[in-house]
Motif scaffolding. Structure first.
Motif, short mmCIF file in Angstrom:
data_model
loop_
_atom_site.label_atom_id
_atom_site.label_comp_id
_atom_site.label_asym_id
_atom_site.label_seq_id
_atom_site.Cartn_x
_atom_site.Cartn_y
_atom_site.Cartn_z
N PHE A 126 -16.89 4.55 6.25
CA PHE A 126 -15.58 4.93 5.71
C PHE A 126 -15.70 6.35 5.17
O PHE A 126 -16.81 6.81 4.89
N PRO A 127 -14.59 7.05 5.06
CA PRO A 127 -14.71 8.43 4.61
C PRO A 127 -15.14 8.50 3.16
O PRO A 127 -14.53 7.87 2.29
N ALA A 159 1.74 14.25 4.49
CA ALA A 159 1.44 13.85 3.10
C ALA A 159 0.95 12.40 3.07
O ALA A 159 0.02 12.06 2.33
N MET A 218 -0.62 10.82 5.47
CA MET A 218 -1.98 10.80 6.04
C MET A 218 -3.00 11.23 4.98
O MET A 218 -4.05 10.62 4.82
N LEU A 219 -2.64 12.29 4.27
CA LEU A 219 -3.51 12.79 3.20
C LEU A 219 -3.74 11.70 2.16
O LEU A 219 -4.87 11.41 1.76
N VAL A 227 -6.00 8.88 3.53
CA VAL A 227 -7.44 9.20 3.55
C VAL A 227 -8.01 9.06 2.13
O VAL A 227 -9.08 8.46 1.93
N VAL A 228 -7.28 9.59 1.15
CA VAL A 228 -7.76 9.51 -0.25
C VAL A 228 -7.87 8.04 -0.69
O VAL A 228 -8.88 7.63 -1.28
N ILE A 288 -8.15 5.27 1.19
CA ILE A 288 -9.22 4.55 1.88
C ILE A 288 -10.58 4.98 1.32
O ILE A 288 -11.48 4.16 1.14
N GLY A 289 -10.70 6.27 1.01
CA GLY A 289 -11.93 6.75 0.37
C GLY A 289 -12.17 6.08 -0.97
O GLY A 289 -13.29 5.68 -1.29
N MET A 290 -11.08 5.92 -1.75
CA MET A 290 -11.20 5.26 -3.06
C MET A 290 -11.64 3.81 -2.89
O MET A 290 -12.53 3.33 -3.58
N GLY A 304 -13.19 2.60 -0.46
CA GLY A 304 -14.54 2.59 0.11
C GLY A 304 -15.62 2.73 -0.94
O GLY A 304 -16.78 2.45 -0.66
N MET A 305 -15.27 3.18 -2.15
CA MET A 305 -16.28 3.26 -3.21
C MET A 305 -16.74 1.87 -3.63
O MET A 305 -17.78 1.72 -4.26
N LEU A 352 -11.67 -1.78 7.75
CA LEU A 352 -12.97 -1.13 7.94
C LEU A 352 -13.72 -1.03 6.62
O LEU A 352 -14.93 -1.26 6.54
N SER A 380 -17.29 -3.02 5.72
CA SER A 380 -18.49 -2.17 5.58
C SER A 380 -18.95 -2.00 4.14
O SER A 380 -19.89 -1.27 3.88
N THR A 381 -18.29 -2.65 3.20
CA THR A 381 -18.68 -2.53 1.80
C THR A 381 -18.99 -3.91 1.23
O THR A 381 -18.71 -4.92 1.88
N PRO A 382 -19.52 -3.97 0.01
CA PRO A 382 -19.81 -5.29 -0.57
C PRO A 382 -18.55 -6.13 -0.87
O PRO A 382 -18.68 -7.29 -1.26
#
Lengths: 383, 228
Positions: free
Chosen positions: A212-213, B28, B30-31, B34-35, B37-39, B41-42, B118, B122-124
């Protein structure tokens, strides 16, 4: 160099990319013999030497930023030449397709190589021993999905998407703000921009390999990508840093020396620095990254801007080398672990053998096939 | 509606026009996507939950804005009156609106849902939440289809906003309702996604309703003989 200054071929960018790729191979090879990387590197050897750490982490702070800077530069150039649709077709073919094609293959290859290591190595590296312990459990946990070293391509696709967003949302005239800043002021801003991203992760900054990004990576590498983009869009920008390149080199070296001394002796989570020490290390890391990345481009511009056949060849094979080198390197280093050789001999042998095997692979598997048009570098970029 | 396909170039132009109008908003979104999904993903509970709430909000905002901007405001701003002067029939216009809105919503919706899945695999974060995430996403899509249908059939801001409010209120109820279902609740912390007859039934019902609302909207649009 810019949209406006004719059609001079930019050999130095090809040459820089080729050398950065070669540095990547040596960096990964050196990690096996680095005392700091012992706990987490799959092919960590029982023999190690601190000089490998000095070299490895020095190249680490600026090598990937250089790749992102080049990616930003070429993205701006492609967008200058083509419309959005053609840009995306080009990028999906040259970046998306290799990622899609090679990620499953590399995952399989890496599994096979790790299995080979588990079966054949007597003096197992700590990470392999850990993997073996996990696999010996009654219900072994599934391996996490990873983009492996192809994280660069993966994050690049996100940066292209953000470029598209930025081009729509931001006023192009804002670029002129950059032209009004002095070079050292810009350097300071770049360093400050990197600090929050690097502070949020461990030191030295890790590879964002999860599927993931990683926001910190998009931020940190995005700074260099944007710098590359600005270097193409603003013709005079790079030249303005030029007179200060020696100072940047020395200051970067000084920052790196202090940074290296402050790094923990081993890079396990429990020994990670905290608080002010972490902040100090992060600031020094940012300084080295920005100053040395700039230096790499500035020195390449002066010293590497010529048509070298050797570097042209290296540039042509560099994408393939990037993709296949890691499983090959692990395989060779697994073969060497139990052999009674000096640490330097192991390093030279493993790097050399990986390079030779990769080049053989290129000529057997890539050059005669259609893959060559996707992976083979073409020295066509002109400004 | 098939007769409307005879005027494909004009329909394409109308869709491209809507795409151009929404390009800035789409960038906007999309931006933001991404932010978010990134959050997520932490993979810490705080970041994942905050990201999930922001993701739901983003999906609702995308739908609401496109329905209001591209359909309702066209009548309010007198753009519809201008459209009537073009060589397009009411069916052409309706088809273009349906196509443009669906493309503009479905592309980011699909990307956001895939990104979210995704992150989960891919994360816990336990994969057991996958059915819940998919069902809530399909409910949001269904809500969007409902207020898009209202906007397309009525061109009324009042009716469209009423349906938006109702569907958003129902979303909260829907989440509480399915979380309390034993078939969903007991498998939330499972290591794998457990699709059972209840969750599959709900997914099927949601999909049928989405298709049903869209087909009904197209059918009713076809019966329209004038723009107004």
């Amino acid at each position: 160099m810019s949209p406006s200054n004719g059609s001079a071929r930019l050999f130095y960018l090809d040459n820089l990319r080729a050398l950065a790729m070669l540095a990547g191979l040596f960096f990964h090879a050196a990690l096996a013999y680095s005392p700091m990387a012992q706990p987490f590197w799959p092919s960590a050897d029982v023999l190690n030497h601190p000089l490998f750490d000095v070299f490895a982490w020095a190249s680490h702070v600026f090598r990937m930023p250089v790749f992102f800077l080049l990616a930003g530069f070429f993205a701006a150039m492609l967008l200058h030449k083509y419309a959005d649709g053609a840009f995306w077709r080009n990028r999906l073919r040259r970046v998306g397709l290799p990622l899609l094609l090679f990620l499953p293959l590399l995952t399989l290859a890496m599994g096979v190589v790790i299995q080979f290591g588990l079966t054949h190595i007597q003096q197992k590296p700590p990470l392999l021993a850990f993997i073996q312990a996990m696999l010996n459990q009654a219900e072994p946990p599934a391996m996490p999905l990873s983009t492996m070293h192809l994280w660069f391509l993966y994050h690049l696709l996100f940066l292209y998407l953000l470029t598209w967003c930025g081009r729509i949302l931001l006023n192009r005239q804002r670029l002129s703000w950059f032209t009004e800043r002095g070079p050292n002021q810009l350097v300071l801003l770049l360093i400050l921009a990197c600090v929050p991203a690097l502070y949020s992760v461990s030191v030295p900054f890790p590879a964002p390999e999860w599927i993931f990004p990683a926001l910190w990576a998009l931020w940190f590498y995005g700074v260099f990508y944007s710098l590359g983009y600005a270097c193409y869009s603003i013709p005079s920008l790079l030249a303005r840093f030029e007179p200060f390149r020696h100072y940047y080199l020395l200051l970067g070296a000084l920052c790196y020396a202090v940074y290296y001394l402050l790094l923990p002796p081993t890079l396990i989570p429990q020994s990670q620095p905290q608080g002010w020490l972490k902040l100090a290390i992060t600031v020094l890391e940012s300084c080295s990254a920005v100053l040395w990345t700039l230096c790499a481009v500035l020195y390449a511009r002066r010293r590497l801007n010529w048509d070298s056949r050797a570097l042209a060849y290296l540039s042509k094979v560099s994408f393939w080398l990037y993709i296949v080198h890691l499983p090959l390197l692990f395989f060779v280093q697994f073969l060497l672990i139990d052999l009674p050789l000096a640490v330097w001999a192991k390093f030279i042998l493993s790097s050399g053998a990986t390079l030779v095997l990769s080049l053989l692979g290129f000529h057997i598997l890539v050059a005669p096939t259609r893959l060559a048009s996707v992976l083979g570098g073409n020295r066509t970029h002109q400004a | 509606m098939l007769t409307a396909l005879n005027n494909t170039p004009m329909i394409k132009r109308l869709i491209v026009k809507d795409w151009q109008l929404m390009k800035k908003s789409l960038a906007a979104y999309m931006l933001g996507g991404v932010v978010i999904i990134g959050m997520m993903g932490m993979a810490t509970p705080l970041m994942f939950n905050t990201g999930a709430i922001m993701m739901i909000t983003l999906m609702i905002v995308i739908g609401a804005r496109s329905a209001i901007e591209l359909v309702v405001n066209e009548k309010k701003d007198q753009t519809l009156a201008f459209m009537m002067s073009l060589p397009v029939t009411a069916q052409d216009y309706a088809l273009a609106k349906l196509g443009a809105n669906l493309a503009l919503y479905l592309v980011p919706w699909l990307l956001l849902v895939l990104g979210m899945l995704l992150v989960i695999v891919s994360t816990p974060v336990t994969n057991g939440v996958i059915p819940l995430v998919v069902l809530v996403s399909v409910f949001i899509l269904l809500s969007y289809c409902c207020y898009l249908a209202t906007a397309l059939l009525s061109y009324s801001e009042g009716y469209t906003i009423t349906v938006m409010i109702m569907t958003n209120l129902l979303l909260n109820g829907f989440i509480f309702w399915i979380i309390r279902m034993p078939a969903v609740h007991t498998t939330l912390e499972a290591p794998t996604a457990s699709w059972n007859s209840t969750t599959l039934g709900l997914l099927l019902a949601g999909t049928v309703l989405v298709v049903g609302v869209l087909v009904l909207t197209a059918y009713l649009q076809k019966r329209k003989t004038s723009f107004l």
